[in-house]
Design a protein around this motif. Structure first.
Motif, PDB file in Angstrom:
ATOM      1  N   VAL A 113     -12.813  13.082   6.928  1.00 44.51           N
ATOM      2  CA  VAL A 113     -12.032  12.390   7.639  1.00 44.51           C
ATOM      3  C   VAL A 113     -11.582  10.761   7.062  1.00 44.51           C
ATOM      4  O   VAL A 113     -10.438  10.543   7.030  1.00 44.51           O
ATOM      5  CB  VAL A 113     -12.732  11.832   9.122  1.00 44.51           C
ATOM      6  N   LEU A 114     -12.402  10.236   6.220  1.00 43.63           N
ATOM      7  CA  LEU A 114     -11.971   9.310   5.687  1.00 43.63           C
ATOM      8  C   LEU A 114     -10.968   9.716   4.339  1.00 43.63           C
ATOM      9  O   LEU A 114     -10.111   8.846   4.194  1.00 43.63           O
ATOM     10  CB  LEU A 114     -13.134   8.468   4.938  1.00 43.63           C
ATOM     11  N   SER A 115     -11.321  10.782   3.810  1.00 43.14           N
ATOM     12  CA  SER A 115     -10.219  11.035   2.852  1.00 43.14           C
ATOM     13  C   SER A 115      -8.805  11.325   3.412  1.00 43.14           C
ATOM     14  O   SER A 115      -7.686  10.971   2.742  1.00 43.14           O
ATOM     15  CB  SER A 115     -10.751  12.254   1.873  1.00 43.14           C
ATOM     16  N   GLU A 116      -8.879  11.978   4.640  1.00 48.25           N
ATOM     17  CA  GLU A 116      -7.596  12.209   5.310  1.00 48.25           C
ATOM     18  C   GLU A 116      -6.838  11.025   5.416  1.00 48.25           C
ATOM     19  O   GLU A 116      -5.592  10.736   5.297  1.00 48.25           O
ATOM     20  CB  GLU A 116      -7.844  12.812   6.598  1.00 48.25           C
ATOM     21  N   ARG A 117      -7.726  10.096   5.872  1.00 44.98           N
ATOM     22  CA  ARG A 117      -7.019   8.575   6.279  1.00 44.98           C
ATOM     23  C   ARG A 117      -6.436   7.945   5.054  1.00 44.98           C
ATOM     24  O   ARG A 117      -5.409   7.193   4.894  1.00 44.98           O
ATOM     25  CB  ARG A 117      -8.105   7.737   6.970  1.00 44.98           C
ATOM     26  N   GLN A 118      -7.367   8.065   3.889  1.00 42.55           N
ATOM     27  CA  GLN A 118      -6.791   7.440   2.630  1.00 42.55           C
ATOM     28  C   GLN A 118      -5.506   8.190   2.136  1.00 42.55           C
ATOM     29  O   GLN A 118      -4.448   7.561   1.623  1.00 42.55           O
ATOM     30  CB  GLN A 118      -7.910   7.573   1.603  1.00 42.55           C
ATOM     31  N   ARG A 119      -5.395   9.543   2.150  1.00 43.50           N
ATOM     32  CA  ARG A 119      -4.164  10.330   1.765  1.00 43.50           C
ATOM     33  C   ARG A 119      -2.965   9.724   2.652  1.00 43.50           C
ATOM     34  O   ARG A 119      -2.121   9.578   2.274  1.00 43.50           O
ATOM     35  CB  ARG A 119      -4.399  11.658   1.911  1.00 43.50           C
ATOM     36  N   VAL A 120      -3.199   9.684   4.124  1.00 40.97           N
ATOM     37  CA  VAL A 120      -2.273   9.521   4.884  1.00 40.97           C
ATOM     38  C   VAL A 120      -1.754   7.688   4.524  1.00 40.97           C
ATOM     39  O   VAL A 120      -0.424   7.609   4.634  1.00 40.97           O
ATOM     40  CB  VAL A 120      -2.549   9.255   6.411  1.00 40.97           C
ATOM     41  N   HIS A 121      -2.695   7.063   4.536  1.00 38.88           N
ATOM     42  CA  HIS A 121      -2.517   5.788   3.839  1.00 38.88           C
ATOM     43  C   HIS A 121      -1.573   5.545   2.657  1.00 38.88           C
ATOM     44  O   HIS A 121      -0.375   4.711   2.465  1.00 38.88           O
ATOM     45  CB  HIS A 121      -3.564   4.856   3.795  1.00 38.88           C
ATOM     46  N   ALA A 122      -1.857   6.294   1.676  1.00 39.16           N
ATOM     47  CA  ALA A 122      -1.369   6.304   0.324  1.00 39.16           C
ATOM     48  C   ALA A 122       0.282   6.921   0.439  1.00 39.16           C
ATOM     49  O   ALA A 122       1.020   6.354  -0.235  1.00 39.16           O
ATOM     50  CB  ALA A 122      -2.038   7.154  -0.844  1.00 39.16           C
ATOM     51  N   GLU A 123       0.288   7.889   1.492  1.00 40.01           N
ATOM     52  CA  GLU A 123       1.783   8.481   1.714  1.00 40.01           C
ATOM     53  C   GLU A 123       2.547   7.314   2.381  1.00 40.01           C
ATOM     54  O   GLU A 123       3.964   7.197   2.020  1.00 40.01           O
ATOM     55  CB  GLU A 123       1.581   9.581   2.582  1.00 40.01           C
ATOM     56  N   ARG A 129       7.435   1.663   0.039  1.00 36.47           N
ATOM     57  CA  ARG A 129       7.803   1.037  -1.339  1.00 36.47           C
ATOM     58  C   ARG A 129       9.111   1.781  -1.374  1.00 36.47           C
ATOM     59  O   ARG A 129      10.003   1.091  -2.057  1.00 36.47           O
ATOM     60  CB  ARG A 129       6.792   1.731  -2.204  1.00 36.47           C
ATOM     61  N   ALA A 130       9.417   3.057  -1.249  1.00 35.75           N
ATOM     62  CA  ALA A 130      10.673   3.659  -1.495  1.00 35.75           C
ATOM     63  C   ALA A 130      11.569   2.985  -0.761  1.00 35.75           C
ATOM     64  O   ALA A 130      12.888   2.705  -1.207  1.00 35.75           O
ATOM     65  CB  ALA A 130      10.664   5.127  -1.161  1.00 35.75           C
ATOM     66  N   LEU A 131      11.644   2.518   0.623  1.00 31.83           N
ATOM     67  CA  LEU A 131      12.448   2.138   1.378  1.00 31.83           C
ATOM     68  C   LEU A 131      12.554   0.749   1.052  1.00 31.83           C
ATOM     69  O   LEU A 131      14.010   0.350   1.071  1.00 31.83           O
ATOM     70  CB  LEU A 131      11.927   1.996   3.042  1.00 31.83           C
ATOM     71  N   TYR A 132      11.751  -0.022   0.858  1.00 31.75           N
ATOM     72  CA  TYR A 132      12.073  -1.312   0.051  1.00 31.75           C
ATOM     73  C   TYR A 132      12.988  -1.476  -1.134  1.00 31.75           C
ATOM     74  O   TYR A 132      13.728  -2.262  -1.121  1.00 31.75           O
ATOM     75  CB  TYR A 132      10.717  -2.109  -0.186  1.00 31.75           C
ATOM     76  N   LEU A 133      12.670  -0.445  -2.007  1.00 27.56           N
ATOM     77  CA  LEU A 133      13.423  -0.287  -3.246  1.00 27.56           C
ATOM     78  C   LEU A 133      15.047   0.406  -2.918  1.00 27.56           C
ATOM     79  O   LEU A 133      15.920  -0.290  -3.488  1.00 27.56           O
ATOM     80  CB  LEU A 133      12.841   0.595  -4.237  1.00 27.56           C
ATOM     81  N   LYS A 134      15.135   1.016  -2.167  1.00 27.78           N
ATOM     82  CA  LYS A 134      16.378   1.557  -1.562  1.00 27.78           C
ATOM     83  C   LYS A 134      17.133   0.196  -1.003  1.00 27.78           C
ATOM     84  O   LYS A 134      18.163  -0.020  -1.285  1.00 27.78           O
ATOM     85  CB  LYS A 134      16.266   2.429  -0.484  1.00 27.78           C
ATOM     86  N   HIS A 135      16.534  -0.622  -0.200  1.00 35.18           N
ATOM     87  CA  HIS A 135      16.945  -1.455   0.393  1.00 35.18           C
ATOM     88  C   HIS A 135      17.551  -2.617  -0.811  1.00 35.18           C
ATOM     89  O   HIS A 135      18.360  -3.440  -0.396  1.00 35.18           O
ATOM     90  CB  HIS A 135      16.015  -2.087   1.746  1.00 35.18           C
TER      91      HIS A 135
END
Length: 159
Positions: A113-123, A129-135
């Motif tokens: 469960v914690l690794s799932e949360r970590q993966r979702v957080h990283a995504e 970050r991608a939206l910020y760079l695009k903006h």
């Protein structure tokens, strides 16, 4: 992080108006033995935690549950060792070997469960970050196009 530091064996954590002790009611070596179950009885153990149930828990609750399971595992491993090393061999039985399996399974599920949360957080961080760079690039393009159109007019007026 404060909870992690406070949950060491023997430490206390202030929760609301009360103080919880995570060293157990029995201190010392007795916390590594099952003092609740009467001699000769088989302890009644519930089932392992399901991952779906653990997904509903907060990080703090998972952290507290992890340490409860660690203490339970340590107690069960101590009892198993005592059962294996007593003389005459087999005079003390390991009361419930399936209980240890359930504890280990619950601990493994908490890690999942914690690794799932970590993966979702990283995504999520990567998407932000991608939206910020695009903006940021769009703003840069706007500024460069507006400055390039104003540059010739400003040079012609200054000449």
């Amino acid at each position: 992080q404060k909870i992690m530091l406070a949950l060491r064996l023997g430490s206390r954590l202030r929760v609301g108006n009360g103080v919880r002790s995570y060293s157990g009611s029995a201190g010392g070596i007795s916390q590594f033995y099952d003092t609740v179950t009467k001699p000769g009885d088989r302890p009644v153990a519930g089932r392992a935690w399901r991952a779906s149930e653990l997904r509903l828990k907060s990080f703090s609750d998972l952290h507290k549950l992890w340490f409860v399971l660690v203490k339970e595992k340590n107690m069960l491993l101590t009892e198993r060792l005592a059962a294996r090393t007593t003389v005459p061999r087999g005079s003390v039985l390991f009361k419930n070997p399936l209980r240890l399996r359930k504890v280990k399974l619950s601990m493994a599920r908490i890690q999942v469960v914690l690794s799932e949360r970590q993966r979702v957080h990283a995504e999520a961080v990567a998407q932000i970050r991608a939206l910020y760079l695009k903006h940021h690039r769009a703003i840069k393009l706007q500024r460069s196009s507006s400055s390039s159109s104003s540059t010739p007019s400003s040079t012609s007026t200054s000449s």
